[in-house]
Design an enzyme around this catalytic site. Sequence first.
Site, PDB file in Angstrom:
ATOM      1  CD  GLU A 164      -2.579  -1.537   2.416  1.00 21.28           C
ATOM      2  OE1 GLU A 164      -2.346  -0.874   3.442  1.00 21.28           O
ATOM      3  OE2 GLU A 164      -3.261  -2.587   2.422  1.00 21.28           O
ATOM      4  CB  SER A 178      -7.198  -6.080  -1.413  1.00 19.47           C
ATOM      5  OG  SER A 178      -8.003  -5.042  -1.908  1.00 19.47           O
ATOM      6  CD  GLU A 179      -4.238  -5.001   4.195  1.00 21.81           C
ATOM      7  OE1 GLU A 179      -5.440  -5.255   3.971  1.00 21.81           O
ATOM      8  OE2 GLU A 179      -3.843  -3.888   4.588  1.00 21.81           O
ATOM      9  CG  PHE A 220       1.192  -0.661  11.126  1.00 20.91           C
ATOM     10  CD1 PHE A 220       1.834  -0.122  12.238  1.00 20.91           C
ATOM     11  CD2 PHE A 220       0.851   0.205  10.088  1.00 20.91           C
ATOM     12  CE1 PHE A 220       2.125   1.239  12.313  1.00 20.91           C
ATOM     13  CE2 PHE A 220       1.139   1.562  10.150  1.00 20.91           C
ATOM     14  CZ  PHE A 220       1.776   2.077  11.271  1.00 20.91           C
ATOM     15  CG  ASP A 278      -0.221  -3.938  14.877  1.00 18.55           C
ATOM     16  OD1 ASP A 278      -0.373  -3.910  16.088  1.00 18.55           O
ATOM     17  OD2 ASP A 278       0.833  -3.534  14.338  1.00 18.55           O
ATOM     18  CG  HIS A 296      -1.744   1.084  13.908  1.00 21.36           C
ATOM     19  ND1 HIS A 296      -3.089   1.004  14.132  1.00 21.36           N
ATOM     20  CD2 HIS A 296      -1.619   1.355  12.583  1.00 21.36           C
ATOM     21  CE1 HIS A 296      -3.750   1.243  13.007  1.00 21.36           C
ATOM     22  NE2 HIS A 296      -2.881   1.453  12.057  1.00 21.36           N
TER      23      HIS A 296
HETATM   24  C1  LIG Z   1      -6.132  -3.608   7.325  1.00 22.56           C
HETATM   25  C2  LIG Z   1      -5.448  -2.306   7.197  1.00 22.56           C
HETATM   26  N1  LIG Z   1      -4.685  -2.062   6.131  1.00 22.56           N
HETATM   27  C3  LIG Z   1      -4.033  -0.900   5.996  1.00 22.56           C
HETATM   28  C4  LIG Z   1      -4.143   0.060   6.953  1.00 22.56           C
HETATM   29  C5  LIG Z   1      -3.363   1.356   6.837  1.00 22.56           C
HETATM   30  N2  LIG Z   1      -4.258   2.443   6.484  1.00 22.56           N
HETATM   31  C6  LIG Z   1      -4.828   3.219   7.414  1.00 22.56           C
HETATM   32  S1  LIG Z   1      -5.905   4.325   6.769  1.00 22.56           S
HETATM   33  C7  LIG Z   1      -5.580   3.767   5.207  1.00 22.56           C
HETATM   34  C8  LIG Z   1      -6.289   4.392   4.039  1.00 22.56           C
HETATM   35  C9  LIG Z   1      -7.759   4.228   4.162  1.00 22.56           C
HETATM   36  O1  LIG Z   1      -8.385   4.785   3.066  1.00 22.56           O
HETATM   37  P1  LIG Z   1      -9.950   4.997   3.054  1.00 22.56           P
HETATM   38  O2  LIG Z   1     -10.625   3.716   3.403  1.00 22.56           O
HETATM   39  O3  LIG Z   1     -10.293   5.607   1.747  1.00 22.56           O
HETATM   40  O4  LIG Z   1     -10.247   5.997   4.254  1.00 22.56           O
HETATM   41  P2  LIG Z   1      -9.758   7.519   4.394  1.00 22.56           P
HETATM   42  O5  LIG Z   1      -8.434   7.509   5.066  1.00 22.56           O
HETATM   43  O6  LIG Z   1      -9.705   8.116   3.054  1.00 22.56           O
HETATM   44  O7  LIG Z   1     -10.802   8.152   5.255  1.00 22.56           O
HETATM   45  C10 LIG Z   1      -4.659   2.745   5.209  1.00 22.56           C
HETATM   46  C11 LIG Z   1      -4.165   2.047   4.025  1.00 22.56           C
HETATM   47  C12 LIG Z   1      -4.935  -0.236   8.081  1.00 22.56           C
HETATM   48  N3  LIG Z   1      -5.055   0.626   9.077  1.00 22.56           N
HETATM   49  N4  LIG Z   1      -5.587  -1.410   8.163  1.00 22.56           N
END
Ligand SMILES: Cc1ncc(C[n+]2csc(CCOP(=O)(O)OP(=O)(O)O)c2C)c(N)n1
Lengths: 337, 337, 331, 331
Positions: free
Chosen positions: A30, A69-70, A93, A95, A139
């Site tokens: 990501e 989409s891990e 992470f 986590d 985290h």
């Molecule tokens: C399972 C998981 N994967 C990755 C992350 C890292 N992460 C935190 S917020 C984020 C982006 C989220 O995007 P979106 O769903 O569009 O929400 P927005 O931040 O735009 O409100 C990511 C990749 C996470 N917290 N949990």
Amino acid sequence: MARTITYREAINEAIAQEMARDERVIVMGEDNVGGTGSPGEMDAWGGVLGVTKGLYGRFPDRVMDTPISESAFVGAAIGAATGGLRPVVELMFIDFMGVCFDQIFNQAAKFRYMFGGRAVTPVVIRTMWGAGLRAAAQHSQSLLPVFTHIPGLKVAAPSNPYDAKGLLIQAIRDDDPVIFAEHKMLYDTSGDVPEDSYALPFGEADVRREGDDVTIVAIGRMVGTALEAADELAGSGISAAVVDPRTTSPLDLDTILELVEDSGRLVVVDESNPRCSLASDIGAQVAQEAFGALRAPIQLVTGPHTPVPFADSLEDLFIPDASRVAAAVKTAVDWTK
Amino acid sequence: MARTITYREAINEAIAQEMARDERVIVMGEDNVGGTGSPGEMDAWGGVLGVTKGLYGRFPDRVMDTPISESAFVGAAIGAATGGLRPVVELMFIDFMGVCFDQIFNQAAKFRYMFGGRAVTPVVIRTMWGAGLRAAAQHSQSLLPVFTHIPGLKVAAPSNPYDAKGLLIQAIRDDDPVIFAEHKMLYDTSGDVPEDSYALPFGEADVRREGDDVTIVAIGRMVGTALEAADELAGSGISAAVVDPRTTSPLDLDTILELVEDSGRLVVVDESNPRCSLASDIGAQVAQEAFGALRAPIQLVTGPHTPVPFADSLEDLFIPDASRVAAAVKTAVDWTK
Amino acid sequence: MTGTLSSPTAQELTPDELLEAYRTMRTIRAFEERVHDEFAGGDIPGFVHLYAGEEASATGVCSHLDDRDAIASTHRGHGHCIAKGVEVKPMMAEIYGKLTGSCHGKGGSMHIADLSKGMLGANGIVGGGPPLICGRALASQKRGDGGVGVAFFGDGASNQGTTLESLNLATIWNLPAIFVAENNGYAEATSSSWSVATDDIADRAAAFGMPGVIVDGFDFFAVHEAAGEAVARARAGGGPTLIEVKFTRYYGHFEGDQQLYRADEVAHARENLDCLKRFRARVTADGQLDAAQLDRIDADVAALIEEAVAEAKAAPKPGADDLLTDVYVSY
Amino acid sequence: MTGTLSSPTAQELTPDELLEAYRTMRTIRAFEERVHDEFAGGDIPGFVHLYAGEEASATGVCSHLDDRDAIASTHRGHGHCIAKGVEVKPMMAEIYGKLTGSCHGKGGSMHIADLSKGMLGANGIVGGGPPLICGRALASQKRGDGGVGVAFFGDGASNQGTTLESLNLATIWNLPAIFVAENNGYAEATSSSWSVATDDIADRAAAFGMPGVIVDGFDFFAVHEAAGEAVARARAGGGPTLIEVKFTRYYGHFEGDQQLYRADEVAHARENLDCLKRFRARVTADGQLDAAQLDRIDADVAALIEEAVAEAKAAPKPGADDLLTDVYVSY
Ligand SMILES: Cc1ncc(C[n+]2csc(CCOP(=O)(O)OP(=O)(O)O)c2C)c(N)n1
Ligand SMILES: Cc1ncc(C[n+]2csc(CCOP(=O)(O)OP(=O)(O)O)c2C)c(N)n1
Ligand SMILES: [Mg+2]
Ligand SMILES: [Mg+2]
């Protein structure tokens, strides 16, 4: 050789050198590029903490962003590894393992055995672990014990920039699936790192400090904590050895046993939660294999059986510090039946 | 009181009695009814091995089939638990945790702590564990160490029908998330089980056999194996105690320590893979807390560091048996510095 | 772009290709019927899920594939293995847990694989295959070798997050991937008409930006044509396709299933819809093949399966030396 | 059933309701702007994701909810908390990690919750909320209390398997659930136009058998109307709805983000699209409210935030006694 770079830079350099050497190496995660499809710059992020920054510029066809989409993209990295690539995939992470663990522990880890030795799955899963960044319960975990538990995985947890580079290069060249666990609190730490490429073999512990009275085994960031404790203890006339296993699977038990044969005392420092932890793992193996040498109870120094708290006041209590390690050493040294 | 039923029946009865007592109890899982939407009979399966069979007939509104979407429906059970229900959700094989672990370990397990003590999540996750059914690498794992590692979860692993009923009733009444681990090789075993409802408290080990020379701690199906070994050993004049912790989290360490204080020798039998296992967990805690009493190396008897093999010839070697346990006991008893 | 194809004639197959397709389907059928009997006889351990009735799917799809291409399978994997060219004798030995098995007895029915044939394994985890196939497709894309990846999965698996994520990933990476949803009406005892919230699984294709198509899974030619289009598109860089194949499985979910959840649909299907019968009827009616050719294949296959079982039974089991090997390449 | 609603007038709101909605949006905005400044000043630890710009979504949806109803949120959760009635002062204290915080300082920004208000928590796991909300909806369905569950999630989360599975589950269980996809154009630095394989997230509704609708997320009234329909349908047993709300976030993904991946769309949005400005313009033009009433709210809110920060800063931190508590109800 006297070049000093950070742990973050060491990781970036390891990947870049391997990508230059071997075109089968690809990088995905990501925002490992950062900015795909967006109106601004590409390589806007280089990973959430900038570890892969710049790789896209050098290898635009081999550094890929992924959707959130891990399961799909970690699984894709695993599938690609069975198909001749050598992917370095980022699970941002550690986590987040819970949304994709099946691909890691039931697929990648088990292919070779289930398929009778006929699969090779050279995938590296880079992931960030550990407490200290005030990042709270989801985290900040260690979870290394969970990965170490799984046969078929290798687990590397470098404690300094030199090891980070050498272990990551080994991980990428390794033919087995490797969990490469980067401690988030170490990214900005610096150390001497050769510019040339080098691989550090897995399963070889590093005796960071010699010492006769007690053997301290410490993992990841706790290696620094243990060294600090050892310095303190030297002041009280206690000579502590500090061992960094560098990889928890395979584990260099032999080196640990040798040291304990001499010192007769073992302290294991592991910031993970305590139950079924690396501390207990190493402790129990020593209690089985070097019992005759032991002169004091094994001391397990870990985080408590709680999630990682947010407040700095609590998180600082959660994480083992040098004074807790020193106290454990003293308990062992002072112990009489 | 002299009624004999199977482990499977004991589990079914526990759920039925709790459903009758408390209308907040609901049951869900893949084919826990069996036949939803299908042209034939409802309750055609009652779970893959028939454990929930008949519940749908008695409580048609409270037993639900689910799609194969473990994250969604295990998560739904967890969400429902925060909303006043007391769901008993089935994760068919514990091996499937990898597609839904996040909901279990980052959500259910952490709510109470993350939310400052203001959440109550009374969910029971029933799941089938263990080797022996020739079900191969993805349907035979223990994985109890992984769940035991996680703060916020409780883990019960009954070794017999009596405990299965009492622990499950406790699990359903318990206000914390509970992993209720049913050993698949025990479903057809029988034992005396009272018809009346009763709850067995968590964190209270059961000393299944007294003995002076050695303390054997065994989990799940290994309790039977340890008892068998103890019988054998009695023939050679060795008196072995066998302790069943019944729940691995909380763990009744006190009972184990007391016994070791007397015997001076500990053997832990756990069919899990060895690294960061329950065997090492219990072993290390004893090496820390009862070192002074120990007269011999702690013996860890576990599965090997391999996936579970399919072939019966191999699986039988994978699973610790009475002769391996007896050999470990002899090593401990015969040990001299 | 969801539609139903009726039995096509567009894509012409040579007699050799037709014979090959028939041999594959017959081999799968005979293999599965024999395993069914052997299981009933108590000789086969563990969980066994049979593919009988569904042969046209694996065969129709894999007839387009070659050595560059990879497939991922399911717990119901024997048919996919055979269609992708895995040898029958080691497969049978594997099911018996023998050292001569495809996986030296370590995998069993749920994990038969042959990576040298691009067969990434039967899989005990529902939804386990689609992510892996994205990776195989990616590897081909990066190498530019024109290879494709095919993920077979069931109607039940179409509700698994791993599958759904993979559909999205395949589109945005424009992967040469084909997703074959084998809808046999049930996930264990649960009806797909209930568990899948849409009428058809192919309806989900639009939600992930790819073409979706429904085919009659008893009709080899229908599957063959739909798969041909999808494979051609993928090889040409046109991205992924979702193909829903509809049919009925002839045996229980696994061996031992009493099947109280269903009526006599199997008898009807065996009688009126069966892929082998229909294939035979069509190619002989067309005069493309004659019955004797097909009968010879039947006999060949019967002999092969007989030998496979005899050899499997006679083969040695793995022993203590095999327990600890094959966990790592090196450790 | 995917369509775009233009700003509706259909659903009339009383002046009190309008004032309440404005107060909620203003509170969120002021809270976030202050947190932004405080973070820049170095006083706030950890990861902080701000909701500024997106206020109309949480407010428009939650204005239909009452004590029976529950919501699940995301890492970007402050706005959802405030809209669902969580008190601002404990929220602020939580962000500072203080004992007086909503979670006694154990949760922080990413885990603010108040279960007594039906606010199931901000969530550090992308896609963590939708499964949980299925469960809350199920609990209401079983109890027959007419309650609904609402899962807020981002465009990035719309690609997570947990989210997609939940959509299917909600339909087949006919749950009173509403899925609000907050599409702010990015997941971290990655564009939703790339990561989501369809044009609109709402297109996915059809793949899971539920109505899908797209609304302008800068328009409180549009969100309010769409949510009103969805909530009414859910309460009446009509099942789930997917609502896609489109807008722009005003700050970086998290505090500290340099935002090299985007252009000056924020300046444009703040100037021309802002939900507070539009709300104000509309209700004053209609004569429903006068500017002075709104100004008073602005002042009240400013004072509240000022107090909240001062009290948060002055509050004690949790200490050693708090480390081991709250893991279990009993252990
Ligand atoms: C399972 C998981 N994967 C990755 C992350 C890292 N992460 C935190 S917020 C984020 C982006 C989220 O995007 P979106 O769903 O569009 O929400 P927005 O931040 O735009 O409100 C990511 C990749 C996470 N917290 N949990
Ligand atoms: C993740 C996971 N969940 C559940 C199961 C148990 N299981 C095995 S097969 C099966 C049904 C699969 O149905 P479908 O996908 O339609 O395939 P079919 O059996 O009909 O070929 C289930 C629930 C599993 N193996 N893995
Ligand atoms: Mg099916
Ligand atoms: Mg977004």
